[in-house]
Each structure stands twice: as structure tokens, then as C-alpha cells.
Design an enzyme around this catalytic site. Structure first.
Site, PDB file in Angstrom:
ATOM      1  N   VAL A   1       0.827  -1.201   0.000  1.00  0.00           N
ATOM      2  CA  VAL A   1       0.000   0.000   0.000  1.00  0.00           C
ATOM      3  C   VAL A   1       0.866   1.258   0.000  1.00  0.00           C
ATOM      4  O   VAL A   1       0.613   2.202  -0.760  1.00  0.00           O
ATOM      5  CB  VAL A   1      -0.954   0.028   1.206  1.00  0.00           C
ATOM      6  CG1 VAL A   1      -1.871   1.229   1.134  1.00  0.00           C
ATOM      7  CG2 VAL A   1      -1.768  -1.249   1.258  1.00  0.00           C
TER       8      VAL A   1
ATOM      9  N   GLU B   1      16.424   1.967   8.575  1.00  0.00           N
ATOM     10  CA  GLU B   1      16.752   3.373   8.835  1.00  0.00           C
ATOM     11  C   GLU B   1      15.937   3.943   9.992  1.00  0.00           C
ATOM     12  O   GLU B   1      16.408   4.842  10.691  1.00  0.00           O
ATOM     13  CB  GLU B   1      16.493   4.202   7.580  1.00  0.00           C
ATOM     14  CG  GLU B   1      17.427   3.872   6.425  1.00  0.00           C
ATOM     15  CD  GLU B   1      16.988   4.494   5.121  1.00  0.00           C
ATOM     16  OE1 GLU B   1      17.862   4.760   4.265  1.00  0.00           O
ATOM     17  OE2 GLU B   1      15.773   4.709   4.934  1.00  0.00           O
TER      18      GLU B   1
ATOM     19  N   SER C   1      -8.039  -1.845   8.707  1.00  0.00           N
ATOM     20  CA  SER C   1      -8.323  -3.118   8.044  1.00  0.00           C
ATOM     21  C   SER C   1      -9.781  -3.475   8.283  1.00  0.00           C
ATOM     22  O   SER C   1     -10.349  -3.151   9.333  1.00  0.00           O
ATOM     23  CB  SER C   1      -7.419  -4.215   8.599  1.00  0.00           C
ATOM     24  OG  SER C   1      -7.866  -5.491   8.191  1.00  0.00           O
ATOM     25  N   SER C   2     -10.366  -4.182   7.328  1.00  0.00           N
ATOM     26  CA  SER C   2     -11.770  -4.578   7.485  1.00  0.00           C
ATOM     27  C   SER C   2     -11.970  -5.585   8.608  1.00  0.00           C
ATOM     28  O   SER C   2     -13.102  -5.819   9.044  1.00  0.00           O
ATOM     29  CB  SER C   2     -12.300  -5.170   6.176  1.00  0.00           C
ATOM     30  OG  SER C   2     -11.556  -6.319   5.804  1.00  0.00           O
ATOM     31  N   CYS C   3     -10.883  -6.169   9.120  1.00  0.00           N
ATOM     32  CA  CYS C   3     -11.024  -7.135  10.216  1.00  0.00           C
ATOM     33  C   CYS C   3     -11.381  -6.462  11.537  1.00  0.00           C
ATOM     34  O   CYS C   3     -11.612  -7.142  12.532  1.00  0.00           O
ATOM     35  CB  CYS C   3      -9.752  -7.955  10.381  1.00  0.00           C
ATOM     36  SG  CYS C   3      -8.334  -7.031  11.011  1.00  0.00           S
TER      37      CYS C   3
ATOM     38  N   TYR D   1      -4.474  -8.492  15.674  1.00  0.00           N
ATOM     39  CA  TYR D   1      -4.268  -7.482  14.632  1.00  0.00           C
ATOM     40  C   TYR D   1      -5.445  -6.507  14.596  1.00  0.00           C
ATOM     41  O   TYR D   1      -5.256  -5.283  14.492  1.00  0.00           O
ATOM     42  CB  TYR D   1      -4.104  -8.167  13.278  1.00  0.00           C
ATOM     43  CG  TYR D   1      -3.844  -7.235  12.123  1.00  0.00           C
ATOM     44  CD1 TYR D   1      -2.612  -6.613  11.971  1.00  0.00           C
ATOM     45  CD2 TYR D   1      -4.827  -6.991  11.166  1.00  0.00           C
ATOM     46  CE1 TYR D   1      -2.362  -5.769  10.902  1.00  0.00           C
ATOM     47  CE2 TYR D   1      -4.587  -6.150  10.095  1.00  0.00           C
ATOM     48  CZ  TYR D   1      -3.352  -5.552   9.964  1.00  0.00           C
ATOM     49  OH  TYR D   1      -3.121  -4.697   8.899  1.00  0.00           O
TER      50      TYR D   1
ATOM     51  N   LYS E   1      -5.601  -2.364  15.207  1.00  0.00           N
ATOM     52  CA  LYS E   1      -6.145  -1.420  14.223  1.00  0.00           C
ATOM     53  C   LYS E   1      -7.287  -0.586  14.809  1.00  0.00           C
ATOM     54  O   LYS E   1      -7.422   0.603  14.513  1.00  0.00           O
ATOM     55  CB  LYS E   1      -6.608  -2.176  12.974  1.00  0.00           C
ATOM     56  CG  LYS E   1      -5.463  -2.706  12.122  1.00  0.00           C
ATOM     57  CD  LYS E   1      -4.584  -1.573  11.616  1.00  0.00           C
ATOM     58  CE  LYS E   1      -3.499  -2.029  10.686  1.00  0.00           C
ATOM     59  NZ  LYS E   1      -2.670  -0.923  10.172  1.00  0.00           N
TER      60      LYS E   1
ATOM     61  N   HIS F   1      -1.508 -13.326   2.310  1.00  0.00           N
ATOM     62  CA  HIS F   1      -2.964 -13.318   2.312  1.00  0.00           C
ATOM     63  C   HIS F   1      -3.484 -14.262   1.221  1.00  0.00           C
ATOM     64  O   HIS F   1      -2.727 -14.772   0.394  1.00  0.00           O
ATOM     65  CB  HIS F   1      -3.486 -11.902   2.092  1.00  0.00           C
ATOM     66  CG  HIS F   1      -3.299 -11.013   3.279  1.00  0.00           C
ATOM     67  ND1 HIS F   1      -2.338 -10.029   3.336  1.00  0.00           N
ATOM     68  CD2 HIS F   1      -3.943 -10.971   4.471  1.00  0.00           C
ATOM     69  CE1 HIS F   1      -2.401  -9.405   4.504  1.00  0.00           C
ATOM     70  NE2 HIS F   1      -3.361  -9.961   5.211  1.00  0.00           N
TER      71      HIS F   1
ATOM     72  N   ASP G   1     -11.800 -21.426   8.102  1.00  0.00           N
ATOM     73  CA  ASP G   1     -12.388 -20.568   7.076  1.00  0.00           C
ATOM     74  C   ASP G   1     -12.177 -19.080   7.364  1.00  0.00           C
ATOM     75  O   ASP G   1     -12.158 -18.261   6.455  1.00  0.00           O
ATOM     76  CB  ASP G   1     -13.898 -20.816   6.984  1.00  0.00           C
ATOM     77  CG  ASP G   1     -14.253 -21.923   5.999  1.00  0.00           C
ATOM     78  OD1 ASP G   1     -13.449 -22.188   5.094  1.00  0.00           O
ATOM     79  OD2 ASP G   1     -15.348 -22.501   6.147  1.00  0.00           O
TER      80      ASP G   1
END
Length: 322
Positions: A17, A40, A109-111, A138, A142, A181, A280
Site C-alpha cells: 500500500v 533506517e 483493516s476490514s477485520c 491485529y 487497528k 494473504h 475458514d
């Protein structure tokens, strides 16, 4: 000062991204795009981040840096996913504020949405139910990033915005056989099966969960679009305690259908089988993108076209690795 000459820091510019955001900004004529590799600048090191902002003094920040991965990676390294993402977003947001940065865009994130959220998932579904267990650490990180931006806006009057992308793919993706992913993992799997003339390809899970996919350059265009919106227009489309904006294509398909499409693009002609013993994940994750559509943005790259482009990127990646 000319807006194109102001310093824009893109955190995570080597990621899929971040690199797309850099491409988009360069195409628009921005001349001072500030970047740092992880070697860096370690974004989990608060003192290093503070020194960076004091020295570079960017006017705007795109926070695209994150530790990311698929179901396997999230299940294997939950502490790393939670710690690294909490630390880097807290350091960047706080030190941006300390140095006087008023404009920042955080990529979530959509999660973040509940596992069984009503579909399509609107922004106000946040924090209304239990998260998907396979990527909960995660997702929590977010969610914290969204609330961090909202809190700095409320307390300090900053203009920190958040966008929630659906599943992204395209140039610069991670094609690792274990830690990628679903879409890049399928590209590798079908390519290797075609090269080996394998009679079948096995995909994780039942194949029934549905997912939405967005080409990464479309996401980058959405990021710049949202960042450049006048403050009053952005505020009018959101809520102070629910200020993030979904970014997706508005359509989804099952994992089995995705596998079939990837197989066609790659040129694999064998059988596709599902391993129902594997997890799933959430049954469906389709975003409601009415907010961003009302703000004048829409995706441009279709899924088949995007997968074909991603496959060429994978082949180039493999040639370099060889």
C-alpha cells in the site's frame, strides 16, 4: 508554500500500500515525499521516531506501515502482531502531533468489524460484537489506531483521518507460501501447480466464505482522495466517535470462485479441492462503501484485470528471487 512542495511522510513505503501511495503522489507532482526503510527507522522505537519528526518536519503523514499477514501468520505470531502494530501507530501519531503535523491518514483493516456483522459492513458496526478469533490481535491494534486518531482530534484539534480497506492485492504484495494473504497465496499455489503439471490444487477451508478484493492502486487513489478532502466535507460525512471511512469495491465472491478465477488467469487446468479441516475465518466480509462513494471516489480496476496484473508482478518477483 506550494502544496506540492510540502513534505509528505509515507510510513511503510516499501509495503504494497505504501509503495502505491508513493506512486500516486509522484504522479500528482508531489516533489518532497519522505520515506525511511525499517533499517533506517524502527517505528516501534519512540525516541527514534521523535528524532525523525523533529528533523524532517513533514506537513502530512500517510501511516501505511504495519505488521501484516494471513490466517496462518496471525495464528502463529499473535503477540508480535499486537505489539508491533500498537507501538508503531502510537509512536507515529503521538510524535506527529508533538511536531505539529495536523494532517494524518491512518490505514486500518476490514477485520476491525465483528465476525458476524451485518453485511455489507457499515462504519457504525465497529465495536458492536465479537471479533474474528483468527486475527483478533491485529484487529484490536487497528481499532486502537482509529481511536487514537479520534482522541487526538478531540483533545488537540488535529485532523487525523482513518480509512478501512478491504482485502488488497497487486504490485508489491507478499507471495510467501505461509505468511501471505489469500489472493497472493493462491497465485503462487496455482503457478507452482501449473509448472509442476499437478493434477489438483488444495485450498484452505470449505471455499464458501465470501471476500471482497480491491486493487492496491485503487486503494492508494482513495487514500489521497480522502486526505485531500476539505476538513468540513470529511467531518460532515463521518461522526466524531465513528470517523473512519470504508474503502472497497462493493462486491464480493466466494473463496472457491476466487480460486477458479485465479486458476483461469494463471492458466491452470487441473482440479481444485477444498480442505475443510483448515479454518475458514469470517463467513463474509463485504464493506459498505456508500460514504466514500458519496465523497466522489470509485474503484477503476476490475478483479480479473487486477489479478492478471498481480500475476505479472509475481512472475517478476520470482525472476528477481531466482
Amino acid at each position: 508554500m506550494n502544496a506540492l512542495r510540502k513534505g509528505i511522510y509515507v510510513a511503510g513505503h516499501r509495503g504494497m500500500v505504501g509503495s502505491a501511495i508513493v506512486r500516486t503522489l509522484e504522479a500528482l507532482g508531489h516533489e518532497r515525499i519522505i520515506t525511511r526503510t525499517h533499517a533506517e527507522l524502527d517505528l516501534t522505537d519512540q525516541a527514534a521516531v521523535r528524532d525523525f519528526f523533529a528533523t524532517e518536519k513533514p506537513d502530512a503523514v500517510y501511516l501505511a506501515a504495519a505488521k501484516v499477514g494471513g490466517i496462518h501468520a496471525n495464528a502463529t505470531y499473535p503477540a508480535e502482531f499486537l505489539y508491533a502494530n500498537l507501538m508503531l501507530e502510537a509512536n507515529v501519531v503521538h510524535e506527529a502531533w508533538r511536531s505539529g503535523v495536523t494532517r494524518l491518514l491512518f490505514l486500518g483493516s476490514s477485520c476491525i468489524y465483528p465476525r458476524l456483522a451485518a453485511q455489507p459492513m457499515a462504519e457504525d458496526a465497529l465495536l458492536t460484537g465479537k471479533l474474528e478469533p483468527t486475527n483478533e490481535p491485529y484487529a484490536i491494534a487497528k481499532i486502537a489506531g482509529i481511536k487514537l486518531c479520534e482522541s487526538y482530534n478531540r483533545q488537540y484539534g488535529t485532523d487525523y483521518r482513518s480509512v478501512m480497506p478491504t482485502n488488497l492485492y497487486g504490485p508489491g504484495d507478499n507471495y510467501h507460501p505461509d505468511n501471505s494473504h489469500v489472493l497472493p497465496a493462491l497465485i503462487r499455489r496455482f503457478h507452482e501447480a501449473r509448472e509442476a503439471a499437478a493434477p489438483s490444487v488444495v485450498i484452505w477451508g470449505t471455499g464458501t466464505p465470501k471476500r471482497e478484493f480491491l486493487y492496491v492502486d485503487d486503494m492508494a487513489a482513495a487514500c489521497v482522495h480522502v486526505m485531500d478532502l476539505p476538513r468540513d466535507r470529511y467531518a460532515a460525512s463521518t461522526e466524531p466517535m465513528n470517523s473512519h471511512i470504508n474503502v472497497g469495491c462493493g462486491e464480493d465472491l466466494s473463496i472457491a470462485e476466487l480460486a477458479q478465477l485465479v486458476g483461469e488467469v494463471v492458466g491452470y487446468r487441473g482440479e481444485i479441492r477444498c480442505d475443510a479441516s483448515k479454518p475458514d475465518g469470517a463467513p463474509r466480509k463485504l464493506l459498505d462503501i456508500s460514504r466514500i462513494r458519496a465523497l466522489g471516489w470509485a474503484p477503476r480496476i476490475g478483479l480479473r484485470e487486477g489479478i492478471a496484473s498481480a500475476y505479472q508482478d509475481f512472475l517478476a518477483h520470482e525472476r528477481v528471487a531466482a
